[in-house]
Each structure stands twice: as structure tokens, then as C-alpha cells.
Scaffold this active site. Structure first.
Site, mmCIF file in Angstrom:
data_model
loop_
_atom_site.group_PDB
_atom_site.id
_atom_site.type_symbol
_atom_site.label_atom_id
_atom_site.label_comp_id
_atom_site.label_asym_id
_atom_site.label_seq_id
_atom_site.Cartn_x
_atom_site.Cartn_y
_atom_site.Cartn_z
ATOM 1 N N ASP A 103 4.168 -2.280 8.198
ATOM 2 C CA ASP A 103 5.273 -3.153 7.765
ATOM 3 C C ASP A 103 5.992 -3.743 8.972
ATOM 4 O O ASP A 103 6.325 -4.924 9.008
ATOM 5 C CB ASP A 103 6.273 -2.361 6.915
ATOM 6 C CG ASP A 103 5.620 -1.656 5.751
ATOM 7 O OD1 ASP A 103 4.469 -1.993 5.422
ATOM 8 O OD2 ASP A 103 6.253 -0.759 5.176
ATOM 9 N N SER A 107 13.117 -2.308 4.264
ATOM 10 C CA SER A 107 13.520 -1.451 5.391
ATOM 11 C C SER A 107 12.967 -1.969 6.706
ATOM 12 O O SER A 107 13.702 -2.104 7.689
ATOM 13 C CB SER A 107 13.009 -0.017 5.225
ATOM 14 O OG SER A 107 13.321 0.465 3.981
ATOM 15 N N TYR A 144 5.522 10.104 -0.576
ATOM 16 C CA TYR A 144 4.830 9.413 0.511
ATOM 17 C C TYR A 144 4.462 10.417 1.615
ATOM 18 O O TYR A 144 3.311 10.481 2.071
ATOM 19 C CB TYR A 144 5.744 8.307 1.066
ATOM 20 C CG TYR A 144 5.109 7.494 2.168
ATOM 21 C CD1 TYR A 144 4.463 6.302 1.870
ATOM 22 C CD2 TYR A 144 5.141 7.916 3.499
ATOM 23 C CE1 TYR A 144 3.870 5.547 2.871
ATOM 24 C CE2 TYR A 144 4.561 7.173 4.499
ATOM 25 C CZ TYR A 144 3.928 5.987 4.184
ATOM 26 O OH TYR A 144 3.336 5.250 5.176
ATOM 27 N N GLY A 189 13.530 -1.612 -3.039
ATOM 28 C CA GLY A 189 12.820 -0.764 -4.001
ATOM 29 C C GLY A 189 11.644 -1.464 -4.656
ATOM 30 O O GLY A 189 11.154 -1.048 -5.700
ATOM 31 N N ALA A 190 11.181 -2.561 -4.047
ATOM 32 C CA ALA A 190 10.113 -3.351 -4.662
ATOM 33 C C ALA A 190 8.787 -3.173 -3.938
ATOM 34 O O ALA A 190 7.776 -3.717 -4.361
ATOM 35 C CB ALA A 190 10.507 -4.819 -4.666
ATOM 36 N N GLY A 191 8.783 -2.448 -2.806
ATOM 37 C CA GLY A 191 7.557 -2.316 -2.017
ATOM 38 C C GLY A 191 7.284 -3.563 -1.192
ATOM 39 O O GLY A 191 6.131 -3.845 -0.852
ATOM 40 N N LEU A 192 8.335 -4.331 -0.868
ATOM 41 C CA LEU A 192 8.163 -5.542 -0.054
ATOM 42 C C LEU A 192 8.778 -5.371 1.340
ATOM 43 O O LEU A 192 9.066 -6.348 2.033
ATOM 44 C CB LEU A 192 8.768 -6.757 -0.775
ATOM 45 C CG LEU A 192 8.169 -7.062 -2.155
ATOM 46 C CD1 LEU A 192 8.866 -8.253 -2.802
ATOM 47 C CD2 LEU A 192 6.662 -7.327 -2.062
ATOM 48 N N SER A 193 9.014 -4.128 1.722
ATOM 49 C CA SER A 193 9.437 -3.783 3.084
ATOM 50 C C SER A 193 10.813 -4.290 3.466
ATOM 51 O O SER A 193 11.015 -4.847 4.548
ATOM 52 C CB SER A 193 8.425 -4.279 4.113
ATOM 53 O OG SER A 193 7.266 -3.548 4.012
#
Ligand code: GLA
Length: 391
Positions: free
Chosen positions: A183, A138, A232, A132-136
């Protein structure tokens, strides 16, 4: 101040432990894939444009051992040792309850469309990419899984961009987020000590050396990206309708003059979305040149403009993030830049600046920033690491 250590590439002890508990005995192989931070080029990837991310030392690790039957068994160390089981010989459906399991099912499903997976496999997963930090987190999970399957089934012909494509399709078709390719490409193909200028249409990459005197600092705002897949996907749909209205294949092919000519014919929201993407593409290519030449001031100006464009035209920032960027910019004083990084609606700010200025940046954030919940930011000083591989 909360600063957090970024991991080495060695798998954590809990990975082997959970594998042993779940299956007995040791894994035969281990794969890893990193998370990433995007320096500039936001929401340009699915518009066939340019991005400039680098892989950072947060990772997902997958341990594996072949089975003699055709079952896939998975245990997730970071989700209370939850387990999933499915069959390779039957159609693979979504998991009814576990979100994480759909990444595994999606990657196996995609891999199986390309190659023969003649036997089952036991898998264990652990990771330290903040979620949930936007650091990929997933993409790092998907690519680590694809890399583990490559090793387990001897799929030497699959190159990094093949793995990235499989990972992206798993997320698009199985998880339901219409993400672009950035990503997964950087997680699979990054080169240590370099940022990656990626042309998301041709998938050509150019490794841009990071000056050793420059630091990449990732600051978590304490605002988690909530349920943002729908926002998104909505942005993506707006970009596609802009491209259609402008008569181009993708916004990559549009320029500011076209936008001006279209004028009133475009819905004002769609026009702003398009303006972000068109200008961001130009900034990203220029920023890569600046990084290449060591022009940190030029890089900083592009990062600042990128943030304003995400705030005003693409409307994906939140007030806490805007405030954090302002605090960072003041401390950086033009000798670099700061901007929100990733899909948006919370998460992290990335700053690029001379290493000597990092203590001042940290102090300033410590003194002046609190999240809406009163939390301090978490600061990670990152290195650009290599992409996925065995561990
Ligand atoms: C998410 C997506 C990427 C990209 C970024 C925004 O990270 O997964 O494909 O679109 O958002 O730049």
C-alpha cells in the site's frame, strides 16, 4: 444506484480553513498521497511476493508550516478537528486516545530515526479515502505525512521507496498492524495511467500500462472491515510458519511441488494459507502479462481464481462480498474480471472491464445486490493516478 465521484488532486477548502483556525495564517506547503486498489496479488506482499495495485484518485492531504520551537501540532479535519501535540526533543509515545494520531506520531518517530528534524511543525490533515473499505486510507495518511515532512525539512534525498518504508514501519511498530509494503509503495511511487507490478522482495517495480479502453471499477459492499488487525496478523503468522515448515525464507520461494511433498506434515489450515500465497504469486505475474498484452479475458480468469483462493484457502472473504463478485462476474461475462480487493473481511470488490460494459455492470449491481443491512453498493469508476507529491 449510488455512484460516488472520485476527487481531483486539489486539496479541499476545509484543509486551509482548519489550518487557519488552528494556527492563524496560511500553511507554507501542502502534500498529498493517494489510496489504492489492488488488482491482484493479495496477502503476497509480506511473503516477499508480487502484487499488482494502482493508485486511485482518493487522497489524504497534509498542509504544514514550520514552527520556531520543537513542538509538533496536528489537527485532523475529518475527526471533529481533534488536535494532538507532542515534542520532538522527547521520546514519542503512543497517543492514549486518538487512533489517527498514532499514524502521525509513528511517521514522525520513524522519520526522526533517519534524519534530523531541527524544528517543530504545524500540520493539518484532511482526506477522502473511504475508511474501512480496503482502499488504504492508512497508507495514504502515512505517505502524505512522510511526503509533507520531506518537503518541510528539505529531505530531497528521500525517494518514494524510502518514504514507503518509513510509512510501513510506522504502521508495523507504532500502530501495531504487521502490514506488508504494497500500500505504501503504490501510494508513494505509482505512475498515472499504469498499474504497478511490484516485487515485494527487491522492491523493483514495473509500470504496466492500463489500456485506455479498460475501466477500473471499485464497488464498496457496504460491509465495513471491522477490527481486522488481529485476523490479518494471524494470517501473516500462519504464512510464516508455513515457510518455516517448508524450509524456505518466505513463501515466495516455495512451489506447489514442495507443498505436496510436505503433505500431512503441515497443519491443514497452514497448508491452505500457503496454497493461496503460492498460487496467487503465479497468478499475479501472469495477470500483469495479460494486462500488458491487452488480454482482458486472461486477466479476468486470474482475478476469478484469485477470488476463489481468497474465499476457500485464505478464508478472508465474507458472504456479501462473494455474492457481489458473482453478480459482477455475470455482468462482465468473461470480458474482464472481478474479485475482492485488500486485506479482506469486507470492504470493496474491484472489477476490470471494457469501459463500454460499465453501465451494464452498474445496473446489475443496482438490481441484484444489497448488503446484509439492506444497503446498496457504492460504485466508483476510478482512474489510475500518480503517487504522492506536492499539491
Ligand atoms: C493490507 C495490507 C497490505 C497487504 C494487503 C493484502 O492492505 O496493508 O500490506 O498485505 O492487506 O494483500
Amino acid at each position: 444506484m449510488q455512484t460516488a465521484a472520485v476527487s481531483t488532486s486539489a486539496p479541499p477548502a476545509r484543509l486551509e480553513e482548519i489550518f487557519r483556525v488552528a494556527y492563524g495564517g496560511l500553511p507554507h506547503l501542502c502534500a498529498q498521497a493517494p489510496g489504492r486498489v489492488n488488482l491482484i496479488g493479495e496477502h503476497t506482499d509480506y511473503n516477499d511476493g508480487f502484487v499488482l495495485p494502482c493508485a486511485i484518485g482518493f487522497r489524504t492531504w497534509v498542509a504544514a508550516r514550520a514552527r520556531t520551537d520543537t513542538q509538533v501540532r496536528v489537527v485532523a479535519a475529518d475527526f471533529d478537528a481533534q488536535q494532538d501535540v507532542f515534542e520532538l526533543t522527547a521520546p514519542i509515545a503512543k497517543h492514549p486516545a486518538f487512533g489517527w494520531a498514532n499514524y502521525v506520531r509513528g511517521v514522525v518517530h520513524e522519520m526522526r530515526r533517519h534524519v534530523d528534524l531541527p524544528h517543530g511543525i504545524n500540520l493539518a490533515i484532511a482526506g477522502d479515502v473511504p475508511r474501512g473499505a480496503g482502499l488504504s486510507s492508512s497508507a495514504s495518511l502515512e505517505v502524505a505525512l512522510a511526503q509533507a515532512l520531506k518537503q518541510a525539512y528539505g529531505l530531497e534525498d528521500l525517494c518514494g521507496s524510502d518514504l514507503a518504508g518509513i510509512a510501513q514501519r510506522a504502521e508495523n511498530d507504532f500502530v501495531g498492524c504487521n502490514c506488508g509494503i504494497m500500500d505504501q509503495m503504490v501510494s508513494a511511487c505509482a505512475i498515472a495511467s499504469h498499474a504497478m507490478l511490484l516485487d515485494c522482495r527487491s522492491l523493483q517495480t514495473r509500470a504496466v500500462p492500463m489500456d485506455p479502453g479498460l475501466g477500473v471499477v471499485v464497488v464498496h459492499s457496504g460491509v465495513n472491515r471491522g477490527l481486522v488487525d488481529s485476523a490479518y496478523n494471524a494470517r501473516r503468522a500462519q504464512c510464516e510458519s508455513a515457510a518455516q515448515a517448508l524450509g524456505v525464507v518466505a513463501l515466495r520461494d516455495a512451489d506447489p511441488a514442495m507443498l505436496e511433498r510436505a503433505g500431512d506434515a503441515l497443519d491443514p489450515v497452514v497448508l491452505r494459507r500457503a496454497r493461496h500465497v503460492i498460487s496467487e504469486n503465479v497468478r499475479t505475474v501472469e495477470a500483469a502479462e495479460c494486462l500488458w498484452r491487452g488480454d482482458v479475458r486472461g486477466l479476468g480468469r486470474r482475478m476469478q481464481a484469485s477470488h476463489c483462493s481468497m474465499r476457500d484457502d485464505f478464508e478472508i472473504t465474507v458472504p456479501a462480498i462473494d455474492q457481489l463478485v458473482m453478480i459482477a462476474e455475470e455482468a462482465i461475462a468473461g470480458e474482464g474480471g472481478a474479485r475482492m480487493t485488500g486485506g479482506g473481511f469486507g470492504g470493496c470488490v474491484v472489477a476490470v472491464l471494457p469501459r463500454a460494459r460499465i453501465p451494464r455492470l452498474c445496473e446489475s449491481i443496482d438490481r441484484h445486490y444489497r448488503s446484509p443491512m439492506g444497503k446498496q453498493a457504492t460504485i466508483h469508476v476510478c482512474e489510475a493516478v500518480h503517487g504522492a507529491g506536492p499539491c
